[in-house]
Design a protein around this motif. Structure first.
Motif, PDB file in Angstrom:
ATOM      1  N   LEU A 233      -5.662   1.467   5.527  1.00 40.07           N
ATOM      2  CA  LEU A 233      -4.304   0.944   5.400  1.00 40.07           C
ATOM      3  C   LEU A 233      -4.208  -0.443   6.013  1.00 40.07           C
ATOM      4  O   LEU A 233      -3.610  -1.358   5.431  1.00 40.07           O
ATOM      5  N   LEU A 234      -4.821  -0.620   7.186  1.00 39.92           N
ATOM      6  CA  LEU A 234      -4.806  -1.923   7.855  1.00 39.92           C
ATOM      7  C   LEU A 234      -5.420  -2.996   6.973  1.00 39.92           C
ATOM      8  O   LEU A 234      -4.871  -4.100   6.842  1.00 39.92           O
ATOM      9  N   ARG A 235      -6.534  -2.671   6.341  1.00 38.30           N
ATOM     10  CA  ARG A 235      -7.199  -3.653   5.486  1.00 38.30           C
ATOM     11  C   ARG A 235      -6.300  -4.051   4.311  1.00 38.30           C
ATOM     12  O   ARG A 235      -6.182  -5.238   3.978  1.00 38.30           O
ATOM     13  N   SER A 236      -5.660  -3.076   3.683  1.00 40.40           N
ATOM     14  CA  SER A 236      -4.801  -3.376   2.538  1.00 40.40           C
ATOM     15  C   SER A 236      -3.611  -4.234   2.940  1.00 40.40           C
ATOM     16  O   SER A 236      -3.205  -5.130   2.203  1.00 40.40           O
ATOM     17  N   ILE A 237      -3.042  -3.952   4.124  1.00 42.14           N
ATOM     18  CA  ILE A 237      -1.907  -4.749   4.598  1.00 42.14           C
ATOM     19  C   ILE A 237      -2.355  -6.171   4.902  1.00 42.14           C
ATOM     20  O   ILE A 237      -1.677  -7.144   4.542  1.00 42.14           O
ATOM     21  N   GLN A 238      -3.516  -6.317   5.552  1.00 41.02           N
ATOM     22  CA  GLN A 238      -4.009  -7.651   5.918  1.00 41.02           C
ATOM     23  C   GLN A 238      -4.398  -8.473   4.700  1.00 41.02           C
ATOM     24  O   GLN A 238      -4.044  -9.644   4.580  1.00 41.02           O
ATOM     25  N   GLU A 239      -5.141  -7.850   3.779  1.00 47.09           N
ATOM     26  CA  GLU A 239      -5.672  -8.578   2.620  1.00 47.09           C
ATOM     27  C   GLU A 239      -4.667  -8.662   1.473  1.00 47.09           C
ATOM     28  O   GLU A 239      -4.881  -9.392   0.509  1.00 47.09           O
ATOM     29  N   LYS A 240      -3.604  -7.849   1.526  1.00 41.50           N
ATOM     30  CA  LYS A 240      -2.607  -7.800   0.470  1.00 41.50           C
ATOM     31  C   LYS A 240      -3.238  -7.459  -0.886  1.00 41.50           C
ATOM     32  O   LYS A 240      -2.908  -8.054  -1.921  1.00 41.50           O
ATOM     33  N   GLU A 241      -4.151  -6.497  -0.826  1.00 42.96           N
ATOM     34  CA  GLU A 241      -4.790  -6.026  -2.048  1.00 42.96           C
ATOM     35  C   GLU A 241      -5.258  -4.593  -1.851  1.00 42.96           C
ATOM     36  O   GLU A 241      -5.425  -4.139  -0.707  1.00 42.96           O
ATOM     37  N   VAL A 242      -5.435  -3.872  -2.946  1.00 48.89           N
ATOM     38  CA  VAL A 242      -5.909  -2.490  -2.884  1.00 48.89           C
ATOM     39  C   VAL A 242      -7.036  -2.300  -3.896  1.00 48.89           C
ATOM     40  O   VAL A 242      -7.102  -3.002  -4.911  1.00 48.89           O
ATOM     41  N   ARG A 243      -7.892  -1.346  -3.594  1.00 49.38           N
ATOM     42  CA  ARG A 243      -8.965  -0.997  -4.511  1.00 49.38           C
ATOM     43  C   ARG A 243      -8.875   0.477  -4.814  1.00 49.38           C
ATOM     44  O   ARG A 243      -8.948   1.314  -3.903  1.00 49.38           O
ATOM     45  N   SER A 244      -8.683   0.805  -6.062  1.00 54.49           N
ATOM     46  CA  SER A 244      -8.553   2.205  -6.458  1.00 54.49           C
ATOM     47  C   SER A 244      -9.840   2.967  -6.198  1.00 54.49           C
ATOM     48  O   SER A 244     -10.941   2.395  -6.252  1.00 54.49           O
ATOM     49  N   VAL A 245      -9.715   4.251  -5.920  1.00 51.73           N
ATOM     50  CA  VAL A 245     -10.877   5.111  -5.727  1.00 51.73           C
ATOM     51  C   VAL A 245     -11.688   5.121  -7.025  1.00 51.73           C
ATOM     52  O   VAL A 245     -11.155   5.341  -8.113  1.00 51.73           O
TER      53      VAL A 245
ATOM     54  N   GLY B 280       2.707   7.807  12.329  1.00 54.27           N
ATOM     55  CA  GLY B 280       1.849   8.309  13.407  1.00 54.27           C
ATOM     56  C   GLY B 280       1.027   9.517  13.006  1.00 54.27           C
ATOM     57  O   GLY B 280       0.103   9.914  13.723  1.00 54.27           O
ATOM     58  N   GLU B 281       1.350  10.124  11.863  1.00 53.51           N
ATOM     59  CA  GLU B 281       0.617  11.308  11.397  1.00 53.51           C
ATOM     60  C   GLU B 281      -0.630  10.943  10.598  1.00 53.51           C
ATOM     61  O   GLU B 281      -1.431  11.826  10.270  1.00 53.51           O
ATOM     62  N   LEU B 282      -0.801   9.658  10.262  1.00 51.04           N
ATOM     63  CA  LEU B 282      -1.979   9.271   9.479  1.00 51.04           C
ATOM     64  C   LEU B 282      -3.254   9.446  10.296  1.00 51.04           C
ATOM     65  O   LEU B 282      -3.320   9.028  11.459  1.00 51.04           O
ATOM     66  N   PRO B 283      -4.319  10.026   9.708  1.00 45.49           N
ATOM     67  CA  PRO B 283      -5.600  10.129  10.418  1.00 45.49           C
ATOM     68  C   PRO B 283      -6.221   8.751  10.625  1.00 45.49           C
ATOM     69  O   PRO B 283      -5.944   7.813   9.868  1.00 45.49           O
ATOM     70  N   LEU B 284      -7.064   8.621  11.615  1.00 46.69           N
ATOM     71  CA  LEU B 284      -7.642   7.321  11.982  1.00 46.69           C
ATOM     72  C   LEU B 284      -8.400   6.686  10.823  1.00 46.69           C
ATOM     73  O   LEU B 284      -8.332   5.471  10.628  1.00 46.69           O
ATOM     74  N   ALA B 285      -9.136   7.486  10.056  1.00 49.03           N
ATOM     75  CA  ALA B 285      -9.911   6.929   8.944  1.00 49.03           C
ATOM     76  C   ALA B 285      -9.002   6.246   7.931  1.00 49.03           C
ATOM     77  O   ALA B 285      -9.330   5.183   7.395  1.00 49.03           O
ATOM     78  N   MET B 286      -7.855   6.842   7.672  1.00 53.19           N
ATOM     79  CA  MET B 286      -6.915   6.246   6.722  1.00 53.19           C
ATOM     80  C   MET B 286      -6.207   5.045   7.335  1.00 53.19           C
ATOM     81  O   MET B 286      -5.844   4.094   6.623  1.00 53.19           O
ATOM     82  N   GLN B 287      -6.020   5.047   8.645  1.00 53.85           N
ATOM     83  CA  GLN B 287      -5.411   3.907   9.315  1.00 53.85           C
ATOM     84  C   GLN B 287      -6.238   2.637   9.100  1.00 53.85           C
ATOM     85  O   GLN B 287      -5.699   1.546   8.905  1.00 53.85           O
TER      86      GLN B 287
END
Length: 454
Positions: free
Chosen positions: A259-271, A249-256
């Motif tokens: 995070l949602l996209r990574s959970i849904q797509e099951k993939e991450v993109r490094s900065v 619950g402490e995560l800021p909205l922008a990071m939420q």
């Protein structure tokens, strides 16, 4: 009895009469019996059924008993084999033992000798079954070893963990601060198929907001000032295992959103990278906030809430766990006892103070209280005065109206009871002050309270 819990025996002989005789010898036993007229048929049965003991004839066409024995030891090493022979010599039996047979029996043999041999292997099988059962029970026990407690709410929690852990559904753990939410998350991981893979905790409250994306998803070298080397990020570190978001619950909205996209797509993109990398993680999250209320306030995304809240687990507060309190106290005393402190236990009246307290900080607060008591204690048993004032000066359950002596009961007990009640009333139910008013020790007051009011 369940078929899988029965001793399974396979008879192999090319003569139908011999097979029938072997089957009849054990027809009254609670065995799972199979028979085969060739080595190939025996291997087929072994491949489709759970067999504990095979009795095979030595001399058979196409595949003889020795060849079958070698196939069994190569492909089904857990199966014990008894070699039956009436054609060879002791030399054949010795060779069979060298190839892995557990025993041999020379034809012709008496039925009682055959039964004795098979009965011996059944006893070994029974012992192995018991050992497997005990090992399983011990494994289950030690997986919960860090979750002390046998109260109804804790037993229910452990059953829930054991039920949901094997799957891959996301889990949200709700509970007050200090109730042990990370211990629950670790227990879920340890009961899951991912237990050999990493468990990676993420303290959302402690993440640097500026570098949060890099912490979670990683970055390539030179992605930003100070990025002198590449970082894989916590998602990739947890690949194949469990990623635990503590206080999500402490995560800021922008990071939420990310995070949602990574959970849904099951993939991450490094900065700093344009390439998305697949990740396989199970998401477990925890919060002490009411996320439904946070959604209403616009502080938490509803779509992320439903994504992480496929299964909800509640971590019970300490005040609802009954005698688990005493188990935890004993555990903390044992853990923190040292040569510089005489403390090894709690006085009975001290335990009552702990029982009456509400524990807003839960287990974490209890741990701190016990550590403090061990540091400050001057005797073997922790006394009420060794407790923090928030606990020591709490109002007790003995809040009763002022009383006068009834003419119908002029006994000394009645006088004493009335004096105690009045002292508690005058001291606003503070036991220490009431004891001073009565001119007795606090431990004595405690015993009299137990005598008259419980």
């Amino acid at each position: 009895m369940n078929r899988l819990s029965r001793f399974a025996v396979l008879f192999v002989d090319d003569e139908e009469m011999i097979l029938s005789s072997l089957q009849r010898s054990f027809i009254k036993e609670d065995f799972d019996l199979h028979s085969a007229r060739s080595g190939q048929e025996a291997l087929s049965i072994l491949g489709s059924c759970s067999i504990d003991l095979a009795l095979t004839d030595l001399k058979m066409p196409v595949m003889d008993g020795m060849a079958l024995l070698q196939e069994i030891k190569a492909n089904f090493p857990e199966v014990s084999v008894i070699m039956l022979t009436g054609h060879g010599s002791i030399a054949d039996a010795v060779q069979a033992i060298q190839f892995g047979a557990s025993d041999f029996l020379l034809k012709p043999f008496a039925p009682e000798d055959l039964k004795a041999k098979v009965g011996h292997f059944q006893q070994i099988w029974k012992l192995n079954q018991e050992n497997k059962k005990l090992r399983k029970e011990l494994d289950e026990h030690f997986k919960f070893d860090s979750m002390l407690g046998n109260s109804p709410v804790m037993l229910k929690l452990k059953r829930m963990i054991a039920q949901v852990a094997p799957g891959d559904a996301s889990i949200l753990i709700q509970g007050e601060t200090g109730t042990g939410k990370e211990l629950i998350a670790r227990a879920i991981h340890n009961h899951s198929e991912r237990k050999e893979q990493p468990f990676v905790p993420v303290d959302c409250a402690a993440l640097n907001e500026t570098l949060m994306e890099s912490e979670l998803f990683g970055h390539v070298k030179g992605a930003f000032t100070g990025a002198h080397v590449a970082s894989q990020g916590l998602f990739k570190a947890a690949n194949g295992g469990t990623l635990f978001f503590d206080e999500i619950g402490e995560l800021p909205l922008a990071m939420q959103v990310k995070l949602l996209r990574s959970i849904q797509e099951k993939e991450v993109r490094s900065v700093g990278s344009t390439k998305a990398v697949p990740v396989d993680v199970r998401i477990v999250a925890a919060t002490n906030r009411n996320l439904a209320e946070e959604i209403g306030k616009g502080n938490f995304r509803e779509d992320l809430f439903y994504r992480i809240n496929m299964i909800e687990i509640v971590s019970p507060p300490l005040r609802e766990r009954g005698d688990d309190l005493i188990l935890l106290v004993k555990y903390f005393i044992k853990q923190f006892a040292n040569q510089f402190s005489p403390v090894t236990t709690l006085a009975p009246e001290t335990i009552e103070y702990l029982r009456n307290y509400r524990w807003p900080g839960n287990i974490r607060e209890l741990e701190n209280v016990i550590r403090r008591a061990i540091s400050l204690g001057r005797s073997e048993a922790v006394l009420p005065g060794d407790l923090p004032d928030t606990i020591y000066r709490q109002k007790t359950e003995y809040v009763v109206p002022m009383q006068t002596i009834s003419a119908a009961d002029p006994s000394m007990d009645a006088y004493e009871k009335a004096a105690i009640v009045n002292a508690l009333k005058l001291s606003d139910s503070n036991r220490k002050e009431a004891a001073i008013l009565l001119g007795i020790g606090e431990a004595t007051l405690y015993r009299k309270l137990k005598k008259y009011f419980e």
